[in-house]
Motif scaffolding. Structure first.
Motif: not given
Length: 107
Positions: A29-31, A37-41, A46-49, A64-72
């Motif tokens: 799994i990669s990001v 800007g910076k992104m914290d992989e 930690s947010q994906v199942s 997982d996609v919905k969770t990441l988008l919902g995090g704001g």
């Protein structure tokens, strides 16, 4: 925001439909940050199942996609499922940070 969620899910469904015949195992799994800007992989992971070693599950990846988008934190989240070898895949989360205004400037 709803439109940015629907398109990646449709794309993911198409990828998974093609590969649904044989069970595929997530080997990596990669990001990737597609924006500025910076992104914290580690935050994304930690947010994906979905986890390495588990069978690829389209419903879980959609959540997982919905969770990441919902995090704001992200304005866009897409997923790529890349075959690595026989029965194994790389799950890649492509994210774009939401832009924030650093400070107000009076004119």
């Amino acid at each position: 925001m709803k439109l940015s969620f629907i398109l990646p899910v449709i794309m993911l469904a198409a990828v998974l439909a093609v590969t649904a015949e044989a069970a595929q195992v997530i080997k990596e799994i990669s990001v990737r940050n597609t924006g500025s800007g910076k992104m914290d992989e580690s935050y994304v992971l930690s947010q994906v199942s979905s986890k390495v070693g588990e069978e690829l599950n389209g419903q879980m990846v959609s959540r997982d996609v919905k969770t990441l988008l919902g995090g704001g934190k992200f304005s866009m989240v897409e997923v790529s499922v890349d075959p690595i070898d026989d029965g194994n895949v790389r799950l890649v989360f492509l994210v774009r940070n939401k832009l924030t205004l650093a400070s107000m400037v009076e004119v």
